[in-house]
Design a protein around this motif. Structure first.
Motif, mmCIF file in Angstrom:
data_model
loop_
_atom_site.group_PDB
_atom_site.id
_atom_site.type_symbol
_atom_site.label_atom_id
_atom_site.label_comp_id
_atom_site.label_asym_id
_atom_site.label_seq_id
_atom_site.Cartn_x
_atom_site.Cartn_y
_atom_site.Cartn_z
ATOM 1 N N HIS A 169 -6.296 -3.680 -5.474
ATOM 2 C CA HIS A 169 -5.757 -5.029 -5.564
ATOM 3 C C HIS A 169 -6.834 -6.108 -5.528
ATOM 4 N N PRO A 220 0.798 -1.214 0.000
ATOM 5 C CA PRO A 220 0.000 0.000 0.000
ATOM 6 C C PRO A 220 0.830 1.263 0.000
ATOM 7 N N TYR A 221 2.142 1.143 0.271
ATOM 8 C CA TYR A 221 2.985 2.331 0.309
ATOM 9 C C TYR A 221 3.989 2.336 -0.841
ATOM 10 N N THR A 275 -8.223 5.907 -5.841
ATOM 11 C CA THR A 275 -7.711 4.642 -6.366
ATOM 12 C C THR A 275 -7.120 4.823 -7.758
ATOM 13 N N HIS A 312 3.362 3.314 -3.993
ATOM 14 C CA HIS A 312 3.139 4.379 -4.966
ATOM 15 C C HIS A 312 4.176 5.473 -4.793
ATOM 16 N N GLU A 320 -3.817 7.039 -7.553
ATOM 17 C CA GLU A 320 -2.678 6.440 -6.874
ATOM 18 C C GLU A 320 -2.258 5.097 -7.458
ATOM 19 N N HIS A 321 -3.188 4.376 -8.082
ATOM 20 C CA HIS A 321 -2.866 3.022 -8.527
ATOM 21 C C HIS A 321 -3.081 2.783 -10.020
ATOM 22 N N SER A 325 -8.343 2.302 -0.499
ATOM 23 C CA SER A 325 -7.936 2.461 -1.892
ATOM 24 C C SER A 325 -7.024 1.317 -2.318
ATOM 25 N N TYR A 326 -6.118 0.914 -1.441
ATOM 26 C CA TYR A 326 -5.206 -0.184 -1.756
ATOM 27 C C TYR A 326 -5.968 -1.488 -1.946
ATOM 28 N N GLN A 367 -6.637 5.427 2.615
ATOM 29 C CA GLN A 367 -5.511 4.898 1.851
ATOM 30 C C GLN A 367 -5.556 3.376 1.796
#
Length: 460
Positions: free
Chosen positions: A104, A67-68, A296, A70, A299-300, A99-100, A96
């Motif tokens: 996924h 999750p960290y 989401t 990005h 960031e992803h 969102s992770y 956060q």
């Protein structure tokens, strides 16, 4: 067992064995090429000293692992001891983490359904058939590449450089690298369109698709397509200026990433591609999920196709499918083709490209003229809109050619052409350039592009 049943049973056993060994055998194949084999020569292929001076490829990021992972979360903090930053970070941690988890699980499954295990298994018969066809009818060469993040990339190369004559031979000297969509594979995807028109082609599967390993996040896709380009230049022997990137749908992200990082690239063709993923994601997800979707995506899944496209100075063709039901922000189930065309995100991709390359032409009046031309759904409507502005192709070409000549060797964009001409002439130039950069094709999103609809971009 009767004489008719035996051949059927034998065929069934062979088919079952072939399907079961499809991925197993490939996983044991020797590695054909690694990303680090290019060494220090890789930047030579990526940069030819022209254009705006991209000094080689962007440094690729590693594959996301948590999750960290990005890039926004690894920047040095300005004041680590600040209590305000601590509580602010603590406050954002639930969103956060949500969102992770979204990125996924449901997010990845929706955006890249081709990477879902069950779908891969269900498509094995089709993939096996497509694989056999490419290798049998076209003498295709399957190869395993290793990307920077360790993912194994499944590729297929069909060489047309020595087999054809005349026009086909000239086409065969060009390599079209095909970037598939989110639920397509090179075994039965957009690769067959340039293949049937006589070009040499190189197809590859996204990480997690068919024989490729890993997961298809943007950074993984960038690593994958980078090793594909290195393989094409270092091992297959193609010059970067003889390579054309063909991106269909979501594959436009990978194609524009190459264009952005390899400024000497020969050309770029974007078929049924959007400008940015966020408007499309917000259109299909519940409105109550807006904040989660925005975070989401940013960031992803930041598939910023238009932003990457504007960093490329070479020839570009955008293919807009007039019956596209996927890359539109119209309400679900809307049958009005005119409204559907207006909401097609290929329009925004074209507008952003023109605004970047020709900023002095894209005034308010010129934008209205381009949007007016974009309403056309077929060739007859295009011609009617074109004639409405009394466009003289010869005059437009001369204006552009004279400006290009005045630049000398510095031909990179943006161009200041049209700064001192009348408003009506600006409109004519704007619509002329729109027509040169965008081609309408009467087709739905999922249909395979016909060979006669595939063409190289216009080049001044």
């Amino acid at each position: 067992m009767c004489i008719l049943c035996f051949p059927k049973a034998l065929a069934h056993v062979f088919k079952t064995y072939f399907m079961a060994s499809y991925n197993f055998e490939f996983s044991n194949w020797p590695i054909e090429f690694r990303w680090d084999e290019a060494g220090s020569n890789s930047n030579v292929c990526a940069y030819n000293g022209s254009g705006r001076g991209h000094g080689g490829r962007h440094i690729l990021v590693k594959a996301a692992t948590g999750p960290y992972a990005h890039p926004s979360t690894v920047e040095p903090k300005q004041d680590r001891g600040s209590m305000w930053q601590f509580f602010s970070g603590l406050k954002q941690m639930p969103s956060q983490m949500a969102s992770y988890v979204m990125a996924h699980s449901l997010g990845r499954w929706m955006l890249y359904p081709g990477s879902v295990f069950l779908l891969n298994q269900a498509l094995l018969p089709i993939l096996a058939k497509g694989q056999a066809r490419l290798q049998g009818e076209y003498n295709g060469k399957r190869a395993k590449l290793v990307a920077r993040d360790g993912n194994k990339i499944d590729t297929m190369f069909v060489d047309r450089r020595k087999k054809n004559t005349g026009t086909a031979e000239w086409r065969g000297n060009q390599l079209v690298v095909c970037c598939e969509g989110n639920v397509s594979f090179y075994e039965w995807g957009c690769l067959f369109t340039p293949l049937r028109t006589g070009y040499s082609v190189l197809g590859w599967n996204h990480p997690g698709f068919a024989g490729s390993t890993g997961h298809p996040y943007p950074q993984n896709d960038a690593n994958a397509v980078d090793v594909v380009i290195q393989y094409a230049t270092q091992r297959l022997g193609f010059r970067i200026q003889d390579i054309v990137m063909y991106g269909w749908s979501l594959g436009g992200y990978s194609a524009t990433w190459v264009a952005m990082n390899y400024p000497a690239l020969g050309a770029l063709v974007l078929d049924a591609t959007f400008d940015d993923l966020l408007p499309l994601a917000l259109n299909v997800m519940p409105k109550s999920w807006k904040k989660l979707v925005v975070r989401t995506v940013k960031e992803h899944f930041n598939l910023n196709v238009a932003e990457q496209l504007c960093k490329y100075d070479g020839p570009v063709l955008i293919i807009r499918r007039t019956k596209d039901e996927v890359i539109t922000t119209c309400p679900m189930g809307l049958e009005d083709q005119t409204t559907n065309l207006r909401c097609n995100r290929a329009n925004q991709l074209l507008i952003q490209l023109l605004e970047h390359r020709y900023p002095d032409l894209m005034s308010h009046e010129c934008l209205e003229a381009v949007y007016d031309w974009l309403k056309a759904a077929n060739s007859n409507q295009e011609e009617t809109a074109y004639q409405r502005y009394k466009i003289n192709d010869d005059w437009c070409l001369k204006e552009l050619q004279d400006y290009k000549t005045s630049l000398g060797y510095k031909v990179g964009f943006p161009w200041r052409v049209g700064k001192f001409i009348a408003a009506k002439e600006k409109q004519q130039l704007a619509v002329f350039l729109a027509r040169k950069h965008l081609k309408n094709v009467e087709a739905t999103h999922w249909s395979l592009l016909k060979p006669n609809d595939f063409q190289m971009p216009w080049k001044l």
